[in-house]
Scaffold this motif. Sequence first.
Motif, PDB file in Angstrom:
ATOM      1  N   SER A  45       0.845  -1.193   0.000  1.00 37.48           N
ATOM      2  CA  SER A  45       0.000   0.000   0.000  1.00 37.48           C
ATOM      3  C   SER A  45       0.881   1.244   0.000  1.00 37.48           C
ATOM      4  CB  SER A  45      -0.900  -0.011   1.244  1.00 37.48           C
ATOM      5  OG  SER A  45      -1.599   1.200   1.379  1.00 37.48           O
ATOM      6  N   SER A  46       0.595   2.170  -0.880  1.00 36.42           N
ATOM      7  CA  SER A  46       1.349   3.429  -0.903  1.00 36.42           C
ATOM      8  C   SER A  46       0.845   4.346   0.210  1.00 36.42           C
ATOM      9  CB  SER A  46       1.193   4.111  -2.258  1.00 36.42           C
ATOM     10  OG  SER A  46      -0.125   4.633  -2.399  1.00 36.42           O
ATOM     11  N   MET A  47       1.603   5.397   0.484  1.00 38.50           N
ATOM     12  CA  MET A  47       1.186   6.357   1.503  1.00 38.50           C
ATOM     13  C   MET A  47      -0.067   7.111   1.065  1.00 38.50           C
ATOM     14  SD  MET A  47       3.095   5.996   4.118  1.00 38.50           S
ATOM     15  CE  MET A  47       2.522   7.443   5.016  1.00 38.50           C
ATOM     16  N   GLU A  48      -0.332   7.113  -0.250  1.00 38.81           N
ATOM     17  CA  GLU A  48      -1.505   7.834  -0.760  1.00 38.81           C
ATOM     18  C   GLU A  48      -2.773   6.976  -0.714  1.00 38.81           C
ATOM     19  OE1 GLU A  48       1.523   7.795  -2.434  1.00 38.81           O
ATOM     20  OE2 GLU A  48       1.948   9.728  -1.440  1.00 38.81           O
ATOM     21  N   GLN A  49      -2.630   5.684  -0.579  1.00 42.91           N
ATOM     22  CA  GLN A  49      -3.809   4.814  -0.555  1.00 42.91           C
ATOM     23  C   GLN A  49      -4.409   4.775   0.849  1.00 42.91           C
ATOM     24  OE1 GLN A  49      -1.867   1.310  -2.506  1.00 42.91           O
ATOM     25  NE2 GLN A  49      -3.678   1.323  -3.812  1.00 42.91           N
ATOM     26  N   ARG A  50      -5.701   5.046   0.908  1.00 38.06           N
ATOM     27  CA  ARG A  50      -6.367   5.066   2.201  1.00 38.06           C
ATOM     28  C   ARG A  50      -6.577   3.643   2.737  1.00 38.06           C
ATOM     29  NH1 ARG A  50     -11.228   8.706   0.134  1.00 38.06           N
ATOM     30  NH2 ARG A  50     -10.539   7.672  -1.788  1.00 38.06           N
ATOM     31  N   THR A  51      -7.002   3.583   3.974  1.00 45.32           N
ATOM     32  CA  THR A  51      -7.102   2.323   4.713  1.00 45.32           C
ATOM     33  C   THR A  51      -8.061   1.345   4.050  1.00 45.32           C
ATOM     34  OG1 THR A  51      -6.594   3.438   6.792  1.00 45.32           O
ATOM     35  CG2 THR A  51      -7.712   1.311   6.939  1.00 45.32           C
ATOM     36  N   ARG A  52      -7.635   0.093   3.979  1.00 46.15           N
ATOM     37  CA  ARG A  52      -8.465  -1.007   3.465  1.00 46.15           C
ATOM     38  C   ARG A  52      -8.910  -1.872   4.631  1.00 46.15           C
ATOM     39  NH1 ARG A  52      -6.491  -6.736   2.966  1.00 46.15           N
ATOM     40  NH2 ARG A  52      -6.919  -6.219   5.151  1.00 46.15           N
ATOM     41  N   THR A  53     -10.225  -2.153   4.698  1.00 45.94           N
ATOM     42  CA  THR A  53     -10.782  -3.004   5.760  1.00 45.94           C
ATOM     43  C   THR A  53     -11.563  -4.148   5.132  1.00 45.94           C
ATOM     44  OG1 THR A  53     -11.010  -1.104   7.255  1.00 45.94           O
ATOM     45  CG2 THR A  53     -12.273  -3.083   7.793  1.00 45.94           C
ATOM     46  N   ILE A  54     -11.270  -5.369   5.581  1.00 44.14           N
ATOM     47  CA  ILE A  54     -12.026  -6.531   5.119  1.00 44.14           C
ATOM     48  C   ILE A  54     -12.462  -7.371   6.311  1.00 44.14           C
ATOM     49  CG2 ILE A  54     -10.812  -6.641   2.912  1.00 44.14           C
ATOM     50  CD1 ILE A  54      -9.314  -9.133   4.038  1.00 44.14           C
ATOM     51  N   LEU A  55     -13.466  -8.186   6.089  1.00 43.60           N
ATOM     52  CA  LEU A  55     -13.818  -9.272   6.993  1.00 43.60           C
ATOM     53  C   LEU A  55     -13.144 -10.522   6.435  1.00 43.60           C
ATOM     54  CD1 LEU A  55     -15.594 -10.588   9.269  1.00 43.60           C
ATOM     55  CD2 LEU A  55     -17.325 -10.940   7.480  1.00 43.60           C
ATOM     56  N   GLU A  56     -12.337 -11.181   7.254  1.00 45.36           N
ATOM     57  CA  GLU A  56     -11.612 -12.367   6.799  1.00 45.36           C
ATOM     58  C   GLU A  56     -12.056 -13.585   7.598  1.00 45.36           C
ATOM     59  OE1 GLU A  56      -7.045 -12.733   6.238  1.00 45.36           O
ATOM     60  OE2 GLU A  56      -7.523 -13.792   8.099  1.00 45.36           O
ATOM     61  N   LEU A  57     -12.370 -14.654   6.885  1.00 43.24           N
ATOM     62  CA  LEU A  57     -12.711 -15.925   7.517  1.00 43.24           C
ATOM     63  C   LEU A  57     -11.747 -17.000   7.029  1.00 43.24           C
ATOM     64  CD1 LEU A  57     -15.533 -14.274   7.082  1.00 43.24           C
ATOM     65  CD2 LEU A  57     -16.574 -16.434   7.758  1.00 43.24           C
ATOM     66  N   LYS A  58     -11.185 -17.751   7.955  1.00 41.56           N
ATOM     67  CA  LYS A  58     -10.419 -18.945   7.602  1.00 41.56           C
ATOM     68  C   LYS A  58     -11.313 -20.149   7.859  1.00 41.56           C
ATOM     69  CE  LYS A  58      -5.864 -17.172   9.009  1.00 41.56           C
ATOM     70  NZ  LYS A  58      -4.726 -17.397   9.952  1.00 41.56           N
ATOM     71  N   PHE A  59     -11.416 -21.022   6.861  1.00 40.91           N
ATOM     72  CA  PHE A  59     -12.232 -22.222   7.055  1.00 40.91           C
ATOM     73  C   PHE A  59     -11.549 -23.408   6.390  1.00 40.91           C
ATOM     74  CE2 PHE A  59     -13.779 -19.867   3.403  1.00 40.91           C
ATOM     75  CZ  PHE A  59     -13.936 -20.831   2.411  1.00 40.91           C
ATOM     76  N   TRP A  60     -11.883 -24.588   6.865  1.00 39.17           N
ATOM     77  CA  TRP A  60     -11.265 -25.792   6.334  1.00 39.17           C
ATOM     78  C   TRP A  60     -11.669 -25.999   4.880  1.00 39.17           C
ATOM     79  CZ3 TRP A  60      -7.341 -26.904   9.031  1.00 39.17           C
ATOM     80  CH2 TRP A  60      -7.355 -26.737  10.421  1.00 39.17           C
ATOM     81  N   HIS A  61     -10.744 -26.469   4.100  1.00 35.62           N
ATOM     82  CA  HIS A  61     -10.955 -26.652   2.666  1.00 35.62           C
ATOM     83  C   HIS A  61     -12.224 -27.486   2.442  1.00 35.62           C
ATOM     84  CE1 HIS A  61     -10.267 -27.709  -1.503  1.00 35.62           C
ATOM     85  NE2 HIS A  61      -9.196 -26.928  -1.536  1.00 35.62           N
ATOM     86  N   PRO A  62     -13.105 -27.047   1.545  1.00 34.93           N
ATOM     87  CA  PRO A  62     -14.367 -27.779   1.328  1.00 34.93           C
ATOM     88  C   PRO A  62     -14.185 -29.231   0.892  1.00 34.93           C
ATOM     89  CG  PRO A  62     -14.487 -25.580   0.371  1.00 34.93           C
ATOM     90  CD  PRO A  62     -13.067 -25.783   0.789  1.00 34.93           C
ATOM     91  N   ASP A  63     -13.026 -29.580   0.326  1.00 35.04           N
ATOM     92  CA  ASP A  63     -12.789 -30.961  -0.107  1.00 35.04           C
ATOM     93  C   ASP A  63     -12.068 -31.798   0.948  1.00 35.04           C
ATOM     94  OD1 ASP A  63     -13.906 -30.288  -2.539  1.00 35.04           O
ATOM     95  OD2 ASP A  63     -11.980 -29.903  -3.513  1.00 35.04           O
ATOM     96  N   LEU A  64     -11.752 -31.188   2.100  1.00 37.08           N
ATOM     97  CA  LEU A  64     -10.929 -31.893   3.085  1.00 37.08           C
ATOM     98  C   LEU A  64     -11.650 -33.101   3.685  1.00 37.08           C
ATOM     99  CD1 LEU A  64      -8.188 -31.819   4.523  1.00 37.08           C
ATOM    100  CD2 LEU A  64      -9.220 -30.367   6.278  1.00 37.08           C
ATOM    101  N   ARG A  65     -12.899 -32.914   4.080  1.00 42.94           N
ATOM    102  CA  ARG A  65     -13.659 -34.030   4.679  1.00 42.94           C
ATOM    103  C   ARG A  65     -13.812 -35.169   3.665  1.00 42.94           C
ATOM    104  NH1 ARG A  65     -18.054 -34.908   8.314  1.00 42.94           N
ATOM    105  NH2 ARG A  65     -18.105 -37.171   8.592  1.00 42.94           N
TER     106      ARG A  65
END
Length: 358
Positions: A318-338
């Motif tokens: 991120s450059s000093m000119e780019q404003r703040t980025r906010t995300i919602l992040e979820l980690k979940f088990w790979h759908p093919d794992l089971r």
Amino acid sequence: MAHRWAILLCLETSVFKGVSADGSHGLRDGSFFDELWELYEAKNDTLWPKAPRHEHITWRDVNVNPEDLQAVQGMTRADVEHADFRRRCMQRDQHQGIIDWLTTHQLRRLDLRHRLMDRAVHELGLYKDTRQWAHVLHEDLGAGAPWHSKAQVKSRWPALSAAIAELEKKLFTVFNVELEEARAAEKFDDEEQAEGLHVTGSWTQRWLAYAKSAAPSVKASLRCDNEAMFPKSCAALLEFDAALRAGHGLGVYTSRFSIIHPGTKVVLHTAPTNQRIKLHCGISNPDGLMLRFTDVNMTWQAGVCEVVDDSFEHEIESSMEQRTRTILELKFWHPDLRASGYAYNMKEDCTGHGVRFQ
């Protein structure tokens, strides 16, 4: 990383060459390893300032282990083919240590990183993809990709696609509303991300939920970290987790708000495993900050969730000119794992065991 295993591997494969007559380490064999040894012996490993830009940043001081370098140089395809899953994890861990060192400190010699991974894929058969250098790799999860489009997700994992569609409806009406309320009340206690992956700027986070067990388990349920402050967000996360478990047998194990501030450099890295993937849901990204993979760039969009596999190498700047980025992040088990029937419950040092699903 896992130095005791590195020494064991060196002894078993007769790779340890000791110190040569000229005082250098390793074996000069006319390959690109000669250049790796020269870099190691020069000790010129500081492209990033070791004085942190933020008081809570932990400097990621990555130094290559010479025993690992010797073991990797002497490794053969037979060594890989005869290794059990723990030993193969150690072999990948040794590669990853060298790659982390090159990526963090030797950006002018990334050609050596490419050559090392090309050898690991095509000569040793240790990896399937030069872009995916995680050390706990589940080899029966089907085709991997850094980013999965909406159409790909709907075709391959319809239950996940439907759950994402429901979650996206709540990004502005629930998650963003409660986030802004917490900020207005000065109760949004975000903390600096402490893994040492960013070398400039500030990358903060606020945890929302986590599973009771960090291991892949059909029984591990999701628990909200601060339900009093984020009640509707917590309810939405629990709904998403339940939908994943109903469709794929395994669910979410962490969720957080992730905030990249102006002037932040996150170095090229991979997740430790491909057994879980991430959902990145855009809350705010006014200046189009991108997540850069090797051959594709993904721009977070407000109100949109993207499925990414961060076991593939990626970076953010991120450059000093780019404003703040906010995300919602979820980690979940790979759908093919089971469906694969098994998983690896492995720690960073490759200790652990396999898990069989009924």
